[in-house]
Structure formats: C-alpha cells, structure tokens
Design a protein around this motif. Sequence first.
Motif, mmCIF file in Angstrom:
data_model
loop_
_atom_site.group_PDB
_atom_site.id
_atom_site.type_symbol
_atom_site.label_atom_id
_atom_site.label_comp_id
_atom_site.label_asym_id
_atom_site.label_seq_id
_atom_site.Cartn_x
_atom_site.Cartn_y
_atom_site.Cartn_z
ATOM 1 N N LEU A 1 0.831 -1.200 0.000
ATOM 2 C CA LEU A 1 0.000 0.000 0.000
ATOM 3 C C LEU A 1 0.868 1.254 0.000
ATOM 4 N N THR A 2 0.330 2.308 -0.572
ATOM 5 C CA THR A 2 1.009 3.605 -0.479
ATOM 6 C C THR A 2 0.821 4.159 0.929
ATOM 7 N N ASP A 3 1.524 5.253 1.241
ATOM 8 C CA ASP A 3 1.407 5.832 2.581
ATOM 9 C C ASP A 3 -0.018 6.299 2.856
ATOM 10 N N GLN A 4 -0.656 6.904 1.844
ATOM 11 C CA GLN A 4 -2.026 7.372 2.018
ATOM 12 C C GLN A 4 -2.991 6.196 2.224
ATOM 13 N N GLU A 5 -2.804 5.136 1.451
ATOM 14 C CA GLU A 5 -3.655 3.955 1.601
ATOM 15 C C GLU A 5 -3.418 3.276 2.942
ATOM 16 N N LEU A 6 -2.175 3.244 3.365
ATOM 17 C CA LEU A 6 -1.863 2.637 4.661
ATOM 18 C C LEU A 6 -2.461 3.453 5.798
ATOM 19 N N TYR A 7 -2.423 4.776 5.666
ATOM 20 C CA TYR A 7 -3.026 5.631 6.694
ATOM 21 C C TYR A 7 -4.515 5.306 6.851
ATOM 22 N N LYS A 8 -5.206 5.166 5.744
ATOM 23 C CA LYS A 8 -6.629 4.842 5.797
ATOM 24 C C LYS A 8 -6.844 3.465 6.415
ATOM 25 N N GLU A 9 -5.980 2.532 6.075
ATOM 26 C CA GLU A 9 -6.091 1.173 6.612
ATOM 27 C C GLU A 9 -5.884 1.179 8.126
ATOM 28 N N LEU A 10 -4.876 1.883 8.574
ATOM 29 C CA LEU A 10 -4.561 1.905 9.996
ATOM 30 C C LEU A 10 -5.625 2.634 10.814
ATOM 31 N N THR A 11 -6.021 3.800 10.345
ATOM 32 C CA THR A 11 -7.008 4.584 11.105
ATOM 33 C C THR A 11 -8.365 3.876 11.166
ATOM 34 N N THR A 12 -8.740 3.214 10.079
ATOM 35 C CA THR A 12 -10.010 2.477 10.085
ATOM 36 C C THR A 12 -9.981 1.356 11.113
ATOM 37 N N ALA A 13 -8.875 0.613 11.150
ATOM 38 C CA ALA A 13 -8.762 -0.484 12.110
ATOM 39 C C ALA A 13 -8.724 0.026 13.540
ATOM 40 N N ILE A 14 -8.020 1.125 13.775
ATOM 41 C CA ILE A 14 -7.924 1.663 15.132
ATOM 42 C C ILE A 14 -9.289 2.136 15.620
ATOM 43 N N ARG A 15 -10.057 2.743 14.728
ATOM 44 C CA ARG A 15 -11.398 3.199 15.105
ATOM 45 C C ARG A 15 -12.359 2.029 15.307
ATOM 46 N N ASP A 16 -12.431 1.156 14.299
ATOM 47 C CA ASP A 16 -13.422 0.067 14.333
ATOM 48 C C ASP A 16 -13.170 -0.899 15.489
ATOM 49 N N LYS A 17 -11.902 -1.183 15.767
ATOM 50 C CA LYS A 17 -11.557 -2.116 16.848
ATOM 51 C C LYS A 17 -11.384 -1.409 18.185
ATOM 52 N N GLN A 18 -11.539 -0.084 18.179
ATOM 53 C CA GLN A 18 -11.441 0.731 19.391
ATOM 54 C C GLN A 18 -10.136 0.462 20.148
ATOM 55 N N MET A 19 -9.059 0.390 19.373
ATOM 56 C CA MET A 19 -7.746 0.185 19.986
ATOM 57 C C MET A 19 -7.343 1.363 20.861
ATOM 58 N N PHE A 20 -7.853 2.546 20.568
ATOM 59 C CA PHE A 20 -7.463 3.763 21.287
ATOM 60 C C PHE A 20 -7.942 3.756 22.732
ATOM 61 N N LEU A 21 -8.858 2.850 23.097
ATOM 62 C CA LEU A 21 -9.353 2.792 24.470
ATOM 63 C C LEU A 21 -8.313 2.213 25.425
ATOM 64 N N LYS A 22 -7.298 1.584 24.875
ATOM 65 C CA LYS A 22 -6.205 1.090 25.716
ATOM 66 C C LYS A 22 -5.381 2.284 26.179
ATOM 67 N N PRO A 23 -5.236 2.500 27.486
ATOM 68 C CA PRO A 23 -4.556 3.725 27.978
ATOM 69 C C PRO A 23 -3.144 3.903 27.441
#
Length: 218
Positions: free
Chosen positions: A104-126
């Motif tokens: 993936l390009t950097d832009q495509e990877l950014y979309k891939e990463l941010t989507t996974a972080i949001r959908d899986k709610q990884m950010f809730l880990k302190p």
Amino acid sequence: MDYLGLFVLLLVIVSVAVTIAFVIARAYYKRKYAPLIQNSESNLQKAGEQTSDMIPAADISTPPTEQSAHPTEQSAHATEQSAPSPDVAKPAPVMNEYNRISVLTDQELYKELTTAIRDKQMFLKPKFGRDDVVKYFGLTNHRVGAAFSAEGTSLPEFVRQCRLEYAIRLMCDHPEMPFTEVAFSSGFNYASTFNADFKKQYGLSPSQYRMGNLIKNK
C-alpha cells in the motif's frame, strides 16, 4: 543281564501290541466311515462338473485386439490427455494480509490503519501507541510514522482525537457519568489530561460542553 533282556522283551511286546491296536482301530473306522467319505467325494465331483459347465469356454479363435493387448500404453495415453497443458496460466497465489498491507502507499496505509484503530477501538487502551500498531500489523516504526506524516498528522494526535470523540459520545449518552470516569473510559490516563485536551480541541471544558448540550436538548 537277565533284567536287561526282560526289559527289551517287554518293549518288543508293547510295540507289537500298539501296532496291532492301531491296525484294528484303523480298519474299524475305515469300515464305519467309508460310505460317508464316498458320498462326500461323489458330491464334490458333481459340484466340480456343474461349475465347469457354467464357465464358458475361452474363445481362442479371435486374437486379442491391440487395445486390450497394451493396457500400459492406454494408461500412458490417458495420463497424457489428463495432464494440464504447460501453456495454461497457473492461478496467482493468494496474497496474505501482510503482503497486502506492505504494497500500500502511505495514504492507503493511513486509511487502513485509522479504520482499524477506530473500528476495533484500539485507542481505548490507555497505553496504546506505535509499538502496538507495529506489532498488530507487522510493520516497522518508520512505515507507521510515514503513513501518518503523509496526512499531516501523527499517531498520538489521531489517538487523542479518537478518545475525545468517544468521550463526547459518553457524555451525551450518559449525562450523569462523572468526568473522571468519562476520561478513564475513553482511554485517558489522567482526568487533567482529558480536560486540557478537550478544551484545546473544542474551546470548552467538558463541564461547559455538557451544560451546553443539556440546554440544547431541552
């Protein structure tokens, strides 16, 4: 010597007696079971004749055909027909998840990463950070950093934004929830950090935001 001669004589007498008894017994059983043996042999002979009558005689007048005479050649020919042609293109190998992300390009990877972080709610880990992303996606630190830099942001900034948005949903859905609990439930380590980030992002403190939202919904 007299005892030895007597012993030998007894052995001779016993041997003769055993032989006579064997001959008598054999003659007796042969005479008794002879009719049964003859009937069995007669039945076996008749059964053999009937079986031979049922089996058709081999036709030796017609020579075997070339097809039946060479079964090995037939098998080889069938194998050649069933073998795939070398000109036929082989299906492409299935691309696994790591290979898919690595191209993936950097832009495509950014979309891939941010989507996974949001959908899986990884950010809730302190303590969620770059190391978690690297381990989860099998990427390098440089690759993750380049993906967020391509969009003019960083991973910590994106995670902070996700936590603030989640905190707003909590405050709207649970107006009675204390702000400290809202902060911890949203992934913040400290309530003071939550208050400072919230005011910096929205220009209001969490309490002011909640009050305005309550007035708005009346």
